[in-house]
Write a protein that holds these residues in place. Structure first.
Motif, PDB file in Angstrom:
ATOM      1  N   THR A 143      34.051  34.757  43.079  1.00 50.07           N
ATOM      2  CA  THR A 143      35.322  35.492  42.981  1.00 50.07           C
ATOM      3  C   THR A 143      35.773  35.606  41.531  1.00 50.07           C
ATOM      4  OG1 THR A 143      35.961  34.668  45.166  1.00 50.07           O
ATOM      5  CG2 THR A 143      37.711  35.540  43.768  1.00 50.07           C
ATOM      6  N   MET A 170      46.235  35.513  38.232  1.00 54.26           N
ATOM      7  CA  MET A 170      45.162  35.197  39.177  1.00 54.26           C
ATOM      8  C   MET A 170      44.030  34.445  38.489  1.00 54.26           C
ATOM      9  SD  MET A 170      44.929  38.644  41.522  1.00 54.26           S
ATOM     10  CE  MET A 170      43.494  38.003  42.372  1.00 54.26           C
ATOM     11  N   ARG A 171      43.718  34.837  37.247  1.00 55.20           N
ATOM     12  CA  ARG A 171      42.661  34.143  36.525  1.00 55.20           C
ATOM     13  C   ARG A 171      43.020  32.677  36.290  1.00 55.20           C
ATOM     14  NH1 ARG A 171      41.591  39.085  33.710  1.00 55.20           N
ATOM     15  NH2 ARG A 171      43.125  38.548  32.113  1.00 55.20           N
ATOM     16  N   MET A 184      46.650  40.093  37.048  1.00 52.62           N
ATOM     17  CA  MET A 184      45.271  39.656  36.830  1.00 52.62           C
ATOM     18  C   MET A 184      45.231  38.383  35.988  1.00 52.62           C
ATOM     19  SD  MET A 184      43.080  41.674  38.330  1.00 52.62           S
ATOM     20  CE  MET A 184      41.589  41.443  37.416  1.00 52.62           C
ATOM     21  N   MET A 203      49.760  45.181  36.716  1.00 57.59           N
ATOM     22  CA  MET A 203      48.409  44.800  37.096  1.00 57.59           C
ATOM     23  C   MET A 203      47.809  43.814  36.099  1.00 57.59           C
ATOM     24  SD  MET A 203      47.662  46.162  39.949  1.00 57.59           S
ATOM     25  CE  MET A 203      45.920  45.822  39.921  1.00 57.59           C
ATOM     26  N   VAL A 204      48.057  44.043  34.805  1.00 56.42           N
ATOM     27  CA  VAL A 204      47.518  43.148  33.777  1.00 56.42           C
ATOM     28  C   VAL A 204      48.096  41.747  33.940  1.00 56.42           C
ATOM     29  CG1 VAL A 204      47.448  42.670  31.305  1.00 56.42           C
ATOM     30  CG2 VAL A 204      47.045  44.993  32.147  1.00 56.42           C
ATOM     31  N   THR A 211      38.154  49.028  39.290  1.00 58.10           N
ATOM     32  CA  THR A 211      39.504  49.550  39.559  1.00 58.10           C
ATOM     33  C   THR A 211      39.801  50.777  38.694  1.00 58.10           C
ATOM     34  OG1 THR A 211      40.330  47.887  37.986  1.00 58.10           O
ATOM     35  CG2 THR A 211      40.472  47.360  40.318  1.00 58.10           C
ATOM     36  N   LEU A 238      36.119  38.971  39.453  1.00 57.32           N
ATOM     37  CA  LEU A 238      37.454  39.314  38.947  1.00 57.32           C
ATOM     38  C   LEU A 238      37.421  39.605  37.457  1.00 57.32           C
ATOM     39  CD1 LEU A 238      40.490  39.408  39.844  1.00 57.32           C
ATOM     40  CD2 LEU A 238      40.668  37.059  39.048  1.00 57.32           C
ATOM     41  N   VAL A 239      36.604  38.893  36.700  1.00 54.11           N
ATOM     42  CA  VAL A 239      36.590  39.036  35.249  1.00 54.11           C
ATOM     43  C   VAL A 239      35.660  40.156  34.792  1.00 54.11           C
ATOM     44  CG1 VAL A 239      36.005  37.854  33.086  1.00 54.11           C
ATOM     45  CG2 VAL A 239      37.229  36.632  34.889  1.00 54.11           C
ATOM     46  N   LEU A 244      35.709  43.710  38.447  1.00 54.48           N
ATOM     47  CA  LEU A 244      36.908  44.339  38.992  1.00 54.48           C
ATOM     48  C   LEU A 244      37.599  45.290  38.019  1.00 54.48           C
ATOM     49  CD1 LEU A 244      38.652  44.528  41.501  1.00 54.48           C
ATOM     50  CD2 LEU A 244      40.029  42.623  40.610  1.00 54.48           C
ATOM     51  N   PRO A 245      37.751  44.965  36.725  1.00 53.84           N
ATOM     52  CA  PRO A 245      38.442  45.908  35.824  1.00 53.84           C
ATOM     53  C   PRO A 245      37.789  47.290  35.788  1.00 53.84           C
ATOM     54  CG  PRO A 245      38.274  43.762  34.799  1.00 53.84           C
ATOM     55  CD  PRO A 245      37.446  43.702  36.036  1.00 53.84           C
TER      56      PRO A 245
END
Length: 359
Positions: A42, A191-192, A188, A184-185, A54, A46-47, A50-51
């Motif tokens: 995950t 979440m990180r 993120m 969003m930034v 998206t 995510l790192v 995902l960027p």
């Protein structure tokens, strides 16, 4: 009785016991490794994935909503074309996550044990649906360990969420009135932080669980001394039977050796303790061959047979002892004995020649 059985299991499991357990699917397996690899996948997704995914999804949606006139939905093919474009965008967003979860999940299992087909796992067993067995598993030592691990993870995750959300509380309120991209930034970044701390906590639990599961598996497979003896009997045979077989083989070899004394040319003896029967025929071998050797009762038997068959017996204690220790049956004598034995053979031939002249 169960406690007594566990106390009596003091011996480490044998290789056969471990292999039998593996064939039945009983192998040390830590669930925490799978959870750790899932969180790691995950985080990587995510790192690193995902960027860009998206961004591509946002561009696709922007094209659809900002220029709706380019997308006519008057016919079936138009609808299919629109959904195909959306489908490819969604696939590009989710496919990396699906692939990574699958690869990391398989790797977590292979890392612990090589995959093998085990039919025992799918065999119906009444213990799996027994409420009593389930209750005993729930409140066993293994169940308490699983509960402790779950409680630790819940507490750690709860504490992490509390501190992260408290530090981001006012920033999140301000972000609600800013540009959506900024929201969003910030989301993120939060979440990180959460996933990194969860990853560290899960790694600690996973390392401890690997050692625990292997220790628990090894302890459960321990054997009693009686079980070890029984397994040795099954794998190597009953020691009593094997001893009896060796005794029978020695008796047969001894009888075969004694029967060969009748063919001997001479016997070298240490009056009663040692005897070595030799055969020398020029046409057969270049050096004398040992037909039989023995001590005590066997030595007396060799001398008895030799005397019955008129085979010369020479009493030479040092030579008899040395040859008994250094020569083996059905082999030629070492060169160190050539001179001493040659003198005795010469005496045998001389005696035979004298007897022929007398006749």
């Amino acid at each position: 009785m169960a406690d007594e059985d566990k106390d009596s299991k003091t011996e480490a499991p044998t290789a056969k016991k471990r292999s039998d357990a593996a064939e039945k699917g009983n192998t040390p397996h830590s669930r925490e490794i799978a959870i750790f690899t899932t969180i790691l996948a995950t985080f990587i997704y995510l790192v690193f994935f995902l960027p860009s995914a998206t961004s591509h999804m946002a561009e696709t949606l922007r094209d659809i909503f900002e220029q709706p006139d380019q997308w006519n939905i008057e016919t079936g093919p138009d609808v299919i074309s629109l959904f195909a474009k959306l489908g490819w965008a969604v696939a590009a967003l989710l496919a990396p996550a699906f692939i990574m979860f699958m690869v990391f999940g398989i790797a977590s299992s292979v890392f612990q044990n090589l995959p093998t087909p085990v039919l025992e796992r799918i065999r119906p067993q009444a213990s799996r649906i027994s409420p009593i067995k389930g209750w005993s598993r729930l409140f066993s030592l293994q169940g308490l360990v699983e509960f402790g691990k779950s409680l630790f993870k819940v507490v750690v995750v709860g504490v992490i969420l509390f501190f992260v959300l408290r530090s981001e509380y006012f920033g999140s309120i301000d972000a609600m009135f800013s540009d959506p991209q900024t929201i969003m930034v910030r989301m993120m970044a939060a979440m990180r932080k959460i996933i990194i701390v969860m990853l560290i906590a899960t790694a600690i639990v996973a390392i401890a669980d690997v050692f625990w599961t292997r220790h628990h598996w090894f302890t459960e497979l321990k054997m009693t001394k009686h079980e070890v003896k029984e397994e040795n009997k099954q794998s190597q045979g009953d020691p009593f039977v094997k001893s009896r077989q060796r005794s029978v083989m020695r008796d047969r070899a001894r009888r075969r050796m004694i029967s060969g004394v009748q063919r001997a040319t001479l016997v070298i003896a240490n009056p009663t303790h040692y005897a070595v029967a030799l055969r020398y025929v020029r046409e057969e071998n270049d050096a004398p061959v040992v037909l039989a050797k023995g001590q005590d009762l066997i030595a007396l038997k060799i001398r008895e047979i030799a005397e019955e068959n008129n085979i010369p017996v020479f009493e030479d204690p040092p030579l008899a002892r040395s040859m008994f220790a250094q020569v083996s049956v059905d082999s030629v004598i070492p060169s160190v004995f050539y001179k001493a034995v040659a003198e005795l053979i010469h005496r045998v031939y001389a005696a035979e020649a004298k007897n022929k002249r007398v006749r």
